[in-house]
Every structure is written in structure tokens, then in C-alpha cells.
Write an enzyme that holds these catalytic residues in place. Structure first.
Site, PDB file in Angstrom:
ATOM      1  N   THR A   1      -3.287 -15.072   1.532  1.00 33.15           N
ATOM      2  CA  THR A   1      -3.414 -14.529   2.885  1.00 33.15           C
ATOM      3  C   THR A   1      -4.835 -14.148   3.260  1.00 33.15           C
ATOM      4  O   THR A   1      -5.128 -14.015   4.450  1.00 33.15           O
ATOM      5  CB  THR A   1      -2.505 -13.297   3.059  1.00 33.15           C
ATOM      6  OG1 THR A   1      -2.837 -12.298   2.086  1.00 33.15           O
ATOM      7  CG2 THR A   1      -1.041 -13.674   2.917  1.00 33.15           C
TER       8      THR A   1
ATOM      9  N   GLU B   1      -6.076  -5.809   3.508  1.00 32.75           N
ATOM     10  CA  GLU B   1      -5.994  -6.971   2.613  1.00 32.75           C
ATOM     11  C   GLU B   1      -7.082  -6.927   1.543  1.00 32.75           C
ATOM     12  O   GLU B   1      -7.535  -7.969   1.049  1.00 32.75           O
ATOM     13  CB  GLU B   1      -6.091  -8.280   3.406  1.00 32.75           C
ATOM     14  CG  GLU B   1      -4.897  -8.561   4.279  1.00 32.75           C
ATOM     15  CD  GLU B   1      -3.713  -9.086   3.503  1.00 32.75           C
ATOM     16  OE1 GLU B   1      -3.869  -9.985   2.674  1.00 32.75           O
ATOM     17  OE2 GLU B   1      -2.608  -8.573   3.742  1.00 32.75           O
ATOM     18  N   GLY B   2      -7.515  -5.721   1.184  1.00 33.62           N
ATOM     19  CA  GLY B   2      -8.571  -5.551   0.191  1.00 33.62           C
ATOM     20  C   GLY B   2      -9.903  -5.326   0.861  1.00 33.62           C
ATOM     21  O   GLY B   2     -10.362  -6.156   1.653  1.00 33.62           O
TER      22      GLY B   2
ATOM     23  N   GLN C   1     -24.933  -4.307  21.444  1.00 31.42           N
ATOM     24  CA  GLN C   1     -26.357  -4.025  21.613  1.00 31.42           C
ATOM     25  C   GLN C   1     -26.970  -4.931  22.687  1.00 31.42           C
ATOM     26  O   GLN C   1     -27.759  -4.471  23.519  1.00 31.42           O
ATOM     27  CB  GLN C   1     -27.087  -4.224  20.284  1.00 31.42           C
ATOM     28  CG  GLN C   1     -28.546  -3.798  20.291  1.00 31.42           C
ATOM     29  CD  GLN C   1     -28.703  -2.287  20.383  1.00 31.42           C
ATOM     30  OE1 GLN C   1     -27.779  -1.543  20.062  1.00 31.42           O
ATOM     31  NE2 GLN C   1     -29.853  -1.831  20.833  1.00 31.42           N
TER      32      GLN C   1
ATOM     33  N   THR D   1       0.822  -1.207   0.000  1.00 30.38           N
ATOM     34  CA  THR D   1       0.000   0.000   0.000  1.00 30.38           C
ATOM     35  C   THR D   1       0.860   1.263   0.000  1.00 30.38           C
ATOM     36  O   THR D   1       1.918   1.314   0.628  1.00 30.38           O
ATOM     37  CB  THR D   1      -0.925   0.004   1.223  1.00 30.38           C
ATOM     38  OG1 THR D   1      -1.787  -1.131   1.151  1.00 30.38           O
ATOM     39  CG2 THR D   1      -1.769   1.254   1.289  1.00 30.38           C
ATOM     40  N   GLU D   2       0.387   2.293  -0.700  1.00 32.12           N
ATOM     41  CA  GLU D   2       1.062   3.584  -0.763  1.00 32.12           C
ATOM     42  C   GLU D   2       0.059   4.705  -0.495  1.00 32.12           C
ATOM     43  O   GLU D   2      -1.161   4.479  -0.507  1.00 32.12           O
ATOM     44  CB  GLU D   2       1.717   3.773  -2.130  1.00 32.12           C
ATOM     45  CG  GLU D   2       2.796   2.749  -2.440  1.00 32.12           C
ATOM     46  CD  GLU D   2       3.506   3.030  -3.745  1.00 32.12           C
ATOM     47  OE1 GLU D   2       3.139   4.009  -4.446  1.00 32.12           O
ATOM     48  OE2 GLU D   2       4.435   2.270  -4.079  1.00 32.12           O
TER      49      GLU D   2
ATOM     50  N   GLY E   1     -25.908  -0.726  27.833  1.00 35.49           N
ATOM     51  CA  GLY E   1     -24.990   0.290  28.326  1.00 35.49           C
ATOM     52  C   GLY E   1     -23.655  -0.274  28.746  1.00 35.49           C
ATOM     53  O   GLY E   1     -22.603   0.357  28.554  1.00 35.49           O
TER      54      GLY E   1
ATOM     55  N   GLN F   1     -37.133 -13.593  22.410  1.00 34.36           N
ATOM     56  CA  GLN F   1     -36.849 -13.948  21.026  1.00 34.36           C
ATOM     57  C   GLN F   1     -35.965 -12.905  20.339  1.00 34.36           C
ATOM     58  O   GLN F   1     -35.092 -13.241  19.534  1.00 34.36           O
ATOM     59  CB  GLN F   1     -38.162 -14.104  20.247  1.00 34.36           C
ATOM     60  CG  GLN F   1     -37.996 -14.745  18.886  1.00 34.36           C
ATOM     61  CD  GLN F   1     -39.324 -14.945  18.205  1.00 34.36           C
ATOM     62  OE1 GLN F   1     -39.848 -14.024  17.573  1.00 34.36           O
ATOM     63  NE2 GLN F   1     -39.901 -16.128  18.356  1.00 34.36           N
TER      64      GLN F   1
END
Length: 391
Positions: free
Chosen positions: A250, A372-373, A345, A130-131, A349, A287
Site C-alpha cells: 500500500t 502508513e509509516g 510562499q 495502529t493502537e 498572502g 529566477q
């Protein structure tokens, strides 16, 4: 393949015990300090927990009863302990995979030991792809490699590199022919401490804070020509294809790390839902909560099986494996984000508070949809394969 071999089951047990005893207790501290736990990493390396044992063909257990699976199991367990630690601990597997896929047999013999733990010593590897101006569009990279006699001279900048600036060995991708995309890209082995190689900005992150992430600066870095991975012919360039091959190998590993993180959040929230009472009964009896947990469980199992299938295909060098690797990584990453969000959730809290691990896991999960994409890039890969598919 639904049954782990005895060897893989043993790796799973060792990695889980290490994660429970060493990683989990230290994870909050190193997340807060944004530091990599070196002493813990050395302990892990001493018992064989390393990403460099994983990788492409020849490194991932090809020929075993469950080829390509053993180190996916290890990655899952380490990320169950802490995704940041797992990212840093297994980063040498990225470099090792690139060397194994692109390098010649002689180069594999010379360079793999430089990023593979041996004699109980930790070896750190980094992959520079990556750049600043090229992430998912890696073919647009601007780092240059120019032949100068018996050497290559590398100039440019790499961004967001795990173990950037601290690695014993770096595999750097650079273009020899700007404007030609992947066709002009080559890969070079750059040992740590090479003149002109330095650490740039060290990044503070939302999640996986226990891993070291920094830019790499290459200022006329000179390496011998035989450090250029692949065929010795200077007209032959395998770096571009090798980069895709490395990512193919990978991505199941990254997906397995996402599975481990998802599992940690699921186990915590399920246990909490059994213990937490509201309106005279445990909240898991409602539920609305039980269905959330059921969806988590289904998605985690599906993610793991996708990763195992992709890992097995990589080990066997089957065709069209890039699509299967993208499916595994994409689904597991999206699952990690949803599972950790829903786990917060369920805890309400309490889940929002930093004293509990759920908020960390939710922060950690986001990166799996990015590095990694991205999940969008994975869908591009899958979509292009669908377009070519004959039904």
C-alpha cells in the site's frame, strides 16, 4: 516502465474527469464540515473508482502491460481532486490488500466481495493496525485474540482508523501471544455490526478532513475461527508478516496520492506565477520563483516514477520490494510537504487565505509524512537494507 497501457490511460482519464467534475467543487465544503461526501463516493464506486480493485498480488493487475500501475494512477488523480476524499474512498483497498496477502484462497473468495464495490454499490473497508500505544512499533500492539472453542474473542482498542466504526468489513490485527512482537500477531476479519465492535472517539484533524477517522473499540468481539486470516493451523501465524506485506503493497499507493496532491499545488502556483505581475513583469520571470517551480516539477516526476517502479515490483512479487516501497512513499510524502509549502510562499498572502485551496493542500500534505509509516520509519527500512547490501 515509462508508457501507460491503454487500460491505465483510460482509468487515468476517467478518474481525472471525476476528480475535476465531482470532487474539486465539493472539496472546500466537506473540508469545512469535516464530513465524508457519501453521495460523491457512491458515484465513484458506480464507475469503478475504488481502492479494493488495488492491492497485493492478484488485485493489482498482475499480468497486464503495466502491472501494479493502474490504480496508482487512479489514486494520484483522486488525490489531485482532494486528498481527504481519496483517503476515505480508497480505504477499502487497505482491508482488501490484507485479505489478499494473508488470506487463503477460500478466505479471499468469501471476504473480498464484502469490501469491494459491486452492482454499483459502495463497500467500505477498514484496517485496524495502529493502537494508542503502538503506531510505528506495531509489534507492541496490545489488542488480544483468545481462542475460545470454534471462535476467537478480540479485546482492545485501535486508533486513528480510516472509516473506523463505519466500515462494512474490518481487518483487525491482534496478538495471540503477548510479548513476542510480530511473531504473535494474527489478522482477523470482523464484519461491521459484529457484537462488541463500536466506534470510539472520532478525531478532528489538521488535514484530510473529508475522511472519517475514528478509534475502534473491541469489547469481547467474537468471530468464527475461520475469520482468522491465513493457514487454518492455529500454530501458524502470518499476521505479523502479513502486516508488513500489506504496508509494502500500500505504500506506493499512498505515495501516489501524495503525488496527486503535489501536482495540484504545483499547477495552481505555476498558473498564479504566470498571471501575477510585480515590478512590471510576471513573477515567474524572476529566477527565485522559476527555480522553485522547477524544483517542484523535478520532485513530482521523480516521486511518480519511484511509485510506479515500486508498484510494478509489488505486482511481480519481486524480492526486496519493501525497501523500494519505502523509498517511494518517503520521497513522495516529503515532496508533498515541500511543494505545498513552497506553493503557499509563491502565492504570498493569497496563499495563506482559506478562500484559496493552497492552505488546505498544505494541511493535507502533512499526513503523508505520518500515516502508513512515518518518513523516519521509511528511512529506517531503507537504512537497514543498505547495511545488508553488498556493493
Amino acid at each position: 516502465m515509462f508508457e501507460l497501457s491503454e487500460a491505465s490511460r483510460m482509468i487515468q482519464q476517467v478518474a481525472h474527469r471525476f476528480a475535476a467534475d465531482e470532487i474539486r467543487p465539493a472539496a472546500p465544503e466537506f473540508d469545512e464540515r469535516e464530513e465524508f461526501p457519501w453521495e460523491i463516493a457512491r458515484k465513484g464506486a458506480a464507475i469503478g473508482l475504488s481502492g479494493a480493485a488495488w492491492g497485493g498480488p492478484g488485485l493489482n493487475g498482475a499480468g497486464a502491460d503495466d502491472p501494479g500501475i493502474a490504480n496508482l494512477v487512479m489514486a494520484e488523480e483522486l488525490a489531485w481532486g482532494c486528498a481527504g476524499f481519496a483517503t476515505g474512498m480508497l480505504a477499502n483497498g487497505l482491508a482488501a490488500t490484507a485479505i489478499n496477502i494473508i488470506g487463503t484462497p477460500d478466505q479471499r473468495d468469501r471476504f473480498l466481495p464484502m469490501c469491494t464495490p459491486h452492482d454499483g454499490e459502495l463497500r467500505v473497508g477498514a484496517l485496524g493496525l495502529t493502537e494508542p500505544e503502538s503506531g510505528s512499533d506495531a509489534g507492541a500492539m496490545q489488542t488480544r485474540a483468545v481462542r475460545d472453542g470454534d471462535d476467537y474473542v478480540l479485546t482492545g482498542n485501535k486508533r486513528f482508523i480510516t472509516c473506523g466504526g463505519i466500515a462494512d468489513l474490518n481487518v483487525i490485527f491482534a496478538t495471540e501471544d503477548p510479548g513476542t512482537g510480530f511473531r504473535g500477531v494474527s489478522a482477523f476479519v470482523v464484519p461491521g455490526g459484529t457484537g462488541g465492535l463500536s466506534q470510539g472517539q472520532r478525531w478532528k484533524k489538521m488535514g484530510i478532513r473529508a475522511s472519517h477517522t475514528a478509534d475502534l473499540v473491541l469489547d469481547d468481539v467474537r468471530v468464527p475461527a475461520d475469520h482468522r486470516l491465513g493457514d487454518a493451523d492455529p500454530e501458524f501465524r502470518s499476521g505479523g508478516r502479513g502486516a508488513l506485506g500489506t504496508l509494502m503493497a500500500t505504500r506506493p499507493w499512498i505515495g501516489s496520492m501524495a503525488v496527486g496532491l503535489s501536482r495540484a499545488a504545483f499547477e495552481f502556483s505555476a498558473d498564479y506565477a504566470r498571471q501575477r505581475h510585480a515590478f512590471g513583469k510576471p513573477i515567474i520571470a524572476n529566477q527565485g520563483v522559476s527555480f522553485m517551480l522547477a524544483d517542484m516539477d523535478i520532485a513530482i516526476d521523480a516521486s511518480r516514477l519511484l511509485c510506479w517502479r515500486a508498484g510494478e515490483l509489488v505486482a511481480k512479487e519481486e524480492p526486496n520490494t519493501l525497501e523500494e516501497a519505502s523509498k517511494a512513499k518517503c520521497f513522495a510524502a516529503d515532496t508533498a510537504m515541500k511543494v505545498t509549502t513552497d506553493a503557499v510562499q509563491i502565492a504570498g498572502g493569497l496563499g495563506f487565505m482559506r478562500e484559496m485551496p493552497l492552505e488546505k493542500w498544505m494541511r493535507d500534505a502533512k499526513i503523508f509524512q505520518i500515516y502508513e509509516g512515518t518518513s523516519q520509519i521509511q528511512r529506517e527500512v531503507i537504512g537497514r537494507n543498505i547495511a545488508r547490501r553488498v556493493f
